[in-house]
Design an enzyme around this catalytic site. Structure first.
Site, PDB file in Angstrom:
ATOM      1  N   ARG A  60       0.858  -1.181   0.000  1.00 36.64           N
ATOM      2  CA  ARG A  60       0.000   0.000   0.000  1.00 36.64           C
ATOM      3  C   ARG A  60       0.894   1.232   0.000  1.00 36.64           C
ATOM      4  NH1 ARG A  60      -0.426   2.581   4.849  1.00 36.64           N
ATOM      5  NH2 ARG A  60       0.544   1.585   6.636  1.00 36.64           N
ATOM      6  N   ARG A 104      -2.944  10.850   1.503  1.00 31.72           N
ATOM      7  CA  ARG A 104      -3.816  11.634   2.386  1.00 31.72           C
ATOM      8  C   ARG A 104      -4.440  12.777   1.599  1.00 31.72           C
ATOM      9  NH1 ARG A 104       0.517  12.587   7.169  1.00 31.72           N
ATOM     10  NH2 ARG A 104       0.826  10.417   7.776  1.00 31.72           N
ATOM     11  N   ARG A 157      20.289  -5.233   1.902  1.00 30.78           N
ATOM     12  CA  ARG A 157      20.793  -4.012   1.290  1.00 30.78           C
ATOM     13  C   ARG A 157      21.619  -3.286   2.347  1.00 30.78           C
ATOM     14  NH1 ARG A 157      21.566  -2.923  -3.685  1.00 30.78           N
ATOM     15  NH2 ARG A 157      20.991  -0.720  -3.536  1.00 30.78           N
ATOM     16  N   ARG A 165      19.036  10.484   0.050  1.00 28.77           N
ATOM     17  CA  ARG A 165      18.566  11.597   0.874  1.00 28.77           C
ATOM     18  C   ARG A 165      19.741  12.303   1.537  1.00 28.77           C
ATOM     19  NH1 ARG A 165      15.402   8.703   5.982  1.00 28.77           N
ATOM     20  NH2 ARG A 165      17.087   7.348   6.694  1.00 28.77           N
ATOM     21  N   GLU A 174      23.219  10.082   2.150  1.00 28.89           N
ATOM     22  CA  GLU A 174      22.956   8.652   2.345  1.00 28.89           C
ATOM     23  C   GLU A 174      22.794   7.970   0.989  1.00 28.89           C
ATOM     24  OE1 GLU A 174      19.336   6.141   4.274  1.00 28.89           O
ATOM     25  OE2 GLU A 174      20.272   7.624   5.602  1.00 28.89           O
ATOM     26  N   TYR A 234      12.940  -6.134   9.416  1.00 26.39           N
ATOM     27  CA  TYR A 234      13.126  -4.715   9.697  1.00 26.39           C
ATOM     28  C   TYR A 234      12.188  -4.298  10.822  1.00 26.39           C
ATOM     29  CZ  TYR A 234      13.392   0.283   9.365  1.00 26.39           C
ATOM     30  OH  TYR A 234      13.570   1.601   9.685  1.00 26.39           O
ATOM     31  N   ASP A 291      10.935  -0.984  13.318  1.00 29.73           N
ATOM     32  CA  ASP A 291      10.994   0.362  13.862  1.00 29.73           C
ATOM     33  C   ASP A 291      11.401   0.255  15.326  1.00 29.73           C
ATOM     34  OD1 ASP A 291      10.268   1.749  11.559  1.00 29.73           O
ATOM     35  OD2 ASP A 291       8.121   1.521  11.954  1.00 29.73           O
TER      36      ASP A 291
END
Length: 369
Positions: free
Chosen positions: A171, A175, A248, A279, A299, A347, A349
């Site tokens: 997804r 917004r 990666r 970035r 980066e 991964y 958070d």
């Protein structure tokens, strides 16, 4: 056995477990191959600025208990992540919202934005996306894909979007409000003074040995602990007996600039394919710094080999199947526990790292009682 637990890795997962185990009277030894604690959330003070050494880390959670837990160790500011994206000479707000659509199409209302996106999706005629490109266009249309997704994603993965599987993008957040807050979580912020202090406080009074390679250490100390918590790569632990899991990697190029404000935002993404970096981070903005100098980090996404730092697990079908074989091997040994991003090949958070580590604490000490 000198210790109840040998904990391999002084990052958030291992350090939190060591802290909670020690509170319960267990003897812990923490080792890390790096010369500092805190793993990838390590922050280093440069010119009075707390630099995120291994990439930007922004704490966010909707779990009140998790927020209260981490606030034991640091006071958090009210930083809200509102990144911007540069595509050629154009600048857009992220995540995709009415500010993005207004800049892209010169429109004002959600109805106009929805109509354009729906028309582009219909014109693409993709009913069953076969790759990431088709999936992205099927979700947000051609303009957003080409300007804000395609180049950035191809740099991240090192492959054309047409060669990447569709499931990578399940997804895309769209917004139809003028809201640039990247996260929707109730609690967000950056620890005032950086992340390293959190791990240092967790490890107070616990024996820690840095610049220590586990495999060398365990050869010399084979029976040093009853159990081992290993937060490094699970395939490396088992000498790659089933094959190598893929990742990666990242490369960071950090510069000190003799100017007060370089880009006006903590995070600026560069989405064009011909810009080599993904970035630029300007670290002072995480803590609303007013220093006369600034520190920025370019980066770059990079291919990974065993000599590189693994950052992002490639959770495709092949790798997940391979990880499952290692997981089954680990289940046969009650003296070894795997955890964290590398041990769990997932991964996380930061809030999910805390929750996973606390879950292990509960499981481990409930079972031992």
């Amino acid at each position: 056995m000198q210790y109840d637990y040998l904990i391999v890795g002084a990052g958030p997962f291992g350090s939190l477990f060591a802290y909670e185990a020690t509170k319960r009277g267990k003897r812990c030894l923490v080792i890390d191959k790096r010369d500092h604690v805190a793993g990838n959330i390590y922050t280093e003070n440069v010119e009075g600025i707390n630099v995120h050494k291994y990439g930007a880390h922004i704490f966010h959670t909707s779990n009140k208990a998790t927020w209260e837990y981490i606030n034991q160790f640091a006071e958090f500011n009210h930083f809200v992540n509102a990144p911007v994206a540069v595509y050629n000479d154009e600048l857009y707000n992220l995540p995709f919202n009415m500010n993005t659509f207004s800049k892209m199409w010169g429109i004002k209302t959600p109805a106009e934005a929805k109509r354009i996106i729906e028309e582009q999706i219909a014109n693409a005629g993709v009913d069953e996306p076969r790759n990431l490109e088709e999936q992205a266009i099927h979700l947000v249309g051609k303009d957003i894909y080409e300007k804000l997704i395609k180049g950035y994603t191809e740099k991240q993965w090192g492959r054309p979007c047409t060669e990447l599987p569709a499931f990578i993008i399940k997804r895309l957040p769209v917004r139809f409000t003028y809201n640039n807050n990247y996260f929707t979580d109730r609690y967000q912020g950056i620890p005032i003074g950086g992340y390293s202090q959190i791990i240092e406080k967790m490890l107070e009074g616990i024996e820690v040995r840095l610049s220590t390679d586990y495999f060398d250490f365990v050869k010399e100390n084979p029976n040093i602990a009853t159990k081992t918590l290993f937060t490094g790569p699970i395939d490396q632990f088992y000498k790659y007996c089933y094959g190598e899991l893929e990742y990666r990697s990242l490369v960071f190029d950090t510069k000190i600039l003799d100017e007060e404000n370089f880009q006006g935002n903590a995070v600026v993404n560069y989405t064009a394919a011909d810009v080599p970096y993904t970035r630029i981070i300007e670290h002072k903005h995480f803590e609303f710094g007013t220093q006369m100098k600034t520190v920025i980090t370019y980066e770059y996404s990079a291919d990974w080999t065993r000599d590189d730092e693994p950052y992002y697990p490639i959770n495709d079908t092949r790798n997940n199947s391979l990880f499952q074989k290692y997981r089954e091997l680990a289940a046969s040994d009650p003296h070894i526990i795997f955890g964290g991003r590398l041990g769990g090949y997932k991964y996380y958070d930061m809030d999910k790292v805390i929750e996973a580590a606390l879950g292990l604490v509960e499981k481990e000490f409930e079972e031992s009682n």
